[in-house]
Design a protein around this motif. Structure first.
Motif, PDB file in Angstrom:
ATOM      1  N   VAL A 105       0.571  -1.063  -0.045  1.00 21.96           N
ATOM      2  CA  VAL A 105      -0.212   0.059  -0.147  1.00 21.96           C
ATOM      3  C   VAL A 105       0.778   1.302   0.002  1.00 21.96           C
ATOM      4  N   SER A 106       1.968   1.371   0.889  1.00 21.68           N
ATOM      5  CA  SER A 106       2.748   2.447   1.041  1.00 21.68           C
ATOM      6  C   SER A 106       3.338   2.794  -0.265  1.00 21.68           C
ATOM      7  N   ARG A 107       4.027   1.600  -1.028  1.00 22.85           N
ATOM      8  CA  ARG A 107       4.703   1.821  -2.455  1.00 22.85           C
ATOM      9  C   ARG A 107       3.730   2.319  -3.344  1.00 22.85           C
ATOM     10  N   ARG A 108       2.518   1.707  -3.350  1.00 21.89           N
ATOM     11  CA  ARG A 108       1.320   2.191  -4.650  1.00 21.89           C
ATOM     12  C   ARG A 108       0.824   3.573  -4.038  1.00 21.89           C
ATOM     13  N   LEU A 109       0.723   4.006  -2.702  1.00 24.09           N
ATOM     14  CA  LEU A 109       0.462   5.376  -2.486  1.00 24.09           C
ATOM     15  C   LEU A 109       1.518   6.411  -2.915  1.00 24.09           C
ATOM     16  N   ARG A 110       2.744   5.854  -3.305  1.00 21.24           N
ATOM     17  CA  ARG A 110       3.792   7.086  -3.607  1.00 21.24           C
ATOM     18  C   ARG A 110       3.874   6.809  -5.280  1.00 21.24           C
ATOM     19  N   THR A 111       3.274   5.905  -5.709  1.00 21.36           N
ATOM     20  CA  THR A 111       3.595   5.579  -7.248  1.00 21.36           C
ATOM     21  C   THR A 111       2.353   5.774  -7.958  1.00 21.36           C
ATOM     22  N   ASP A 112       1.197   5.606  -7.339  1.00 16.54           N
ATOM     23  CA  ASP A 112       0.029   5.535  -8.175  1.00 16.54           C
ATOM     24  C   ASP A 112      -0.919   6.602  -7.501  1.00 16.54           C
ATOM     25  N   PRO A 113      -1.098   7.740  -8.334  1.00 15.12           N
ATOM     26  CA  PRO A 113      -2.190   8.674  -7.805  1.00 15.12           C
ATOM     27  C   PRO A 113      -3.510   8.234  -7.755  1.00 15.12           C
ATOM     28  N   ALA A 114      -4.072   7.450  -8.600  1.00 16.11           N
ATOM     29  CA  ALA A 114      -5.307   7.080  -8.732  1.00 16.11           C
ATOM     30  C   ALA A 114      -5.560   6.140  -7.237  1.00 16.11           C
ATOM     31  N   PHE A 115      -4.626   5.340  -7.108  1.00 12.98           N
ATOM     32  CA  PHE A 115      -4.734   4.694  -5.801  1.00 12.98           C
ATOM     33  C   PHE A 115      -4.889   5.339  -4.533  1.00 12.98           C
ATOM     34  N   ALA A 116      -3.959   6.367  -4.655  1.00 16.31           N
ATOM     35  CA  ALA A 116      -3.871   7.199  -3.555  1.00 16.31           C
ATOM     36  C   ALA A 116      -5.217   7.892  -3.003  1.00 16.31           C
ATOM     37  N   LYS A 117      -5.885   8.132  -4.419  1.00 15.51           N
ATOM     38  CA  LYS A 117      -7.164   9.033  -4.153  1.00 15.51           C
ATOM     39  C   LYS A 117      -8.092   8.168  -3.497  1.00 15.51           C
ATOM     40  N   ARG A 118      -8.186   6.678  -4.040  1.00 12.68           N
ATOM     41  CA  ARG A 118      -9.104   5.836  -3.468  1.00 12.68           C
ATOM     42  C   ARG A 118      -8.848   5.433  -1.979  1.00 12.68           C
ATOM     43  N   TRP A 119      -7.739   5.421  -1.826  1.00 15.18           N
ATOM     44  CA  TRP A 119      -7.094   5.042  -0.398  1.00 15.18           C
ATOM     45  C   TRP A 119      -7.366   6.253   0.516  1.00 15.18           C
ATOM     46  N   ALA A 120      -7.552   7.374   0.329  1.00 14.29           N
ATOM     47  CA  ALA A 120      -7.621   8.287   1.359  1.00 14.29           C
ATOM     48  C   ALA A 120      -8.777   8.190   2.164  1.00 14.29           C
ATOM     49  N   GLU A 121      -9.792   7.857   1.773  1.00 13.41           N
ATOM     50  CA  GLU A 121     -11.155   7.266   2.658  1.00 13.41           C
ATOM     51  C   GLU A 121     -10.778   6.449   3.714  1.00 13.41           C
ATOM     52  N   ARG A 122     -10.081   5.417   3.340  1.00 13.38           N
ATOM     53  CA  ARG A 122      -9.712   4.293   4.287  1.00 13.38           C
ATOM     54  C   ARG A 122      -8.734   4.910   5.358  1.00 13.38           C
ATOM     55  N   SER A 123      -7.625   5.708   5.064  1.00 15.78           N
ATOM     56  CA  SER A 123      -6.740   6.028   5.709  1.00 15.78           C
ATOM     57  C   SER A 123      -7.603   7.185   6.887  1.00 15.78           C
ATOM     58  N   ALA A 124      -8.545   7.764   6.280  1.00 12.22           N
ATOM     59  CA  ALA A 124      -9.126   8.908   7.188  1.00 12.22           C
ATOM     60  C   ALA A 124     -10.036   8.142   8.273  1.00 12.22           C
ATOM     61  N   ALA A 125     -10.570   6.904   7.760  1.00  5.66           N
ATOM     62  CA  ALA A 125     -11.092   6.327   8.765  1.00  5.66           C
ATOM     63  C   ALA A 125     -10.258   5.892  10.140  1.00  5.66           C
ATOM     64  N   ILE A 126      -9.250   5.350   9.805  1.00  2.00           N
ATOM     65  CA  ILE A 126      -8.606   4.922  10.849  1.00  2.00           C
ATOM     66  C   ILE A 126      -7.842   6.259  11.515  1.00  2.00           C
ATOM     67  N   ALA A 127      -7.641   7.346  10.854  1.00  2.33           N
ATOM     68  CA  ALA A 127      -7.101   8.449  11.737  1.00  2.33           C
ATOM     69  C   ALA A 127      -8.272   9.129  12.609  1.00  2.33           C
ATOM     70  N   ASP A 128      -9.305   9.053  12.197  1.00  7.24           N
ATOM     71  CA  ASP A 128     -10.613   9.375  13.024  1.00  7.24           C
ATOM     72  C   ASP A 128     -10.791   8.860  14.407  1.00  7.24           C
ATOM     73  N   ALA A 129     -10.592   7.262  14.104  1.00 12.98           N
ATOM     74  CA  ALA A 129     -10.703   6.496  15.212  1.00 12.98           C
ATOM     75  C   ALA A 129      -9.805   6.382  16.252  1.00 12.98           C
ATOM     76  N   THR A 130      -8.503   6.747  15.694  1.00 18.91           N
ATOM     77  CA  THR A 130      -7.597   7.219  16.709  1.00 18.91           C
ATOM     78  C   THR A 130      -7.806   8.477  17.596  1.00 18.91           C
ATOM     79  N   ARG A 131      -8.293   9.472  16.812  1.00 16.15           N
ATOM     80  CA  ARG A 131      -8.617  10.770  17.455  1.00 16.15           C
ATOM     81  C   ARG A 131      -9.884  10.681  18.307  1.00 16.15           C
ATOM     82  N   GLU A 132     -11.005   9.874  17.899  1.00 16.20           N
ATOM     83  CA  GLU A 132     -12.152   9.674  18.965  1.00 16.20           C
ATOM     84  C   GLU A 132     -11.897   9.094  20.263  1.00 16.20           C
TER      85      GLU A 132
END
Lengths: 190, 190
Positions: A105-132
């Motif tokens: 996932v890390s590698r593709r976030l760096r090399t694949d902008p379309a993947f990075a866009k799709r992944w942003a939502e998942r990443s936000a869910a983990i970040a939100d859970a941590t802050r809550e």
């Protein structure tokens, strides 16, 4: 009996995800050819792609499955506990597979902008859970009061990313218990 | 005039390393084909492989060059300063290249036992520099006294690995200054 059939479909889907996770981890995204995915799952490509549109969808499903599990664990026990669990399971092949897919996932976030866009939502869910979870801990009076939740959350996320990279590089996990104690102490009320 | 010639060879070698670092970062080890390395360096394969035996030797030379720079910086200013520098340079293409080669090292450590064996020595040099610097800081009375040097070193290394992965994933670097303050505070005398 459509309900049994749906259960069977779900079970089959889960089996494919588990086998594919190990396959992606071992060979990387590019190296996990359709032939290797067939071998890993014990299914034909027709059967695999009945459940997942293509290899890219299958990889994303593996990663999303991991992210959903992580959101649940963070919400229940916090990010430090996720790290402790990771450490405890660090020798099992399952964890190796999971780490491999994280790095992929890390590698593709760096090399694949379309993947990075799709992944942003998942990443936000983990970040939100941590802050809550941190907000609830602050209300309970166990967190230090002199720093914003966001700084504490980013600090824990930095340690988490470090642990993922450490384990993914195959470095020894045994000595990290006291290090995680220090991570936890750093965000707690003195 | 053999001395001038050696200077020229060294300069050429350095040029190749710089261009190759960016090429490996952009395309990964596999994707950095000899043709792409020729384009990146502006040299023929014959000229490149006059300096480096093969692509693998070239990649290892890039990684070793990075490791040597890091040992110097750690010895002089410590691992937290390395992290602060990394953060400050996080937007430059040079750093992107460097991060790419770090992640590529991580991937190969995981998938290539022969590489992992060759890399162990470099990795140990960085670890030693970190511990020596912390020992000097403890003698100077600025470190916390209740934890062994090794735990403090592993904690800083965890944060460093986390920063590498964070930046390599293209996540925003701007908010991490206060997080590094917290990392530094956690190892210091109260």
């Amino acid at each position: 009996m459509p309900r049994v059939s749906q259960d069977q479909l779900d079970a089959r889907r889960h089996e494919i995800l588990t086998a594919a996770r190990a396959c992606f981890a071992r060979h990387g995204y590019e190296g996990a050819t359709v032939r290797r995915l067939e071998e890993a799952t014990g299914l034909s490509r027709g059967a695999i792609f009945h459940h997942f549109r293509d290899k890219d969808s299958l990889f994303l499903a593996v990663a999303e499955d991991d992210a959903a599990t992580m959101v649940e664990t963070v919400a229940r026990n916090g990010l430090v506990q996720v790290m402790r669990d990771l450490l405890a399971r660090a020798v099992s092949p399952d964890t190796t597979g999971w780490l491999g897919s994280q790095l992929e996932v890390s590698r593709r976030l760096r090399t694949d902008p379309a993947f990075a866009k799709r992944w942003a939502e998942r990443s936000a869910a983990i970040a939100d859970a941590t802050r809550e979870r941190l907000s609830r801990q602050r209300e309970a009076g166990v967190l230090r009061e002199d720093l914003p939740i966001d700084v504490l959350a980013r600090f824990l996320e930095l340690a988490y990313d470090g642990l993922v990279l450490h384990l993914a590089m195959g470095r020894p996990a045994g000595d990290l218990g006291p290090v995680l104690d220090l991570v936890e102490e750093a965000v707690r009320r003195r």
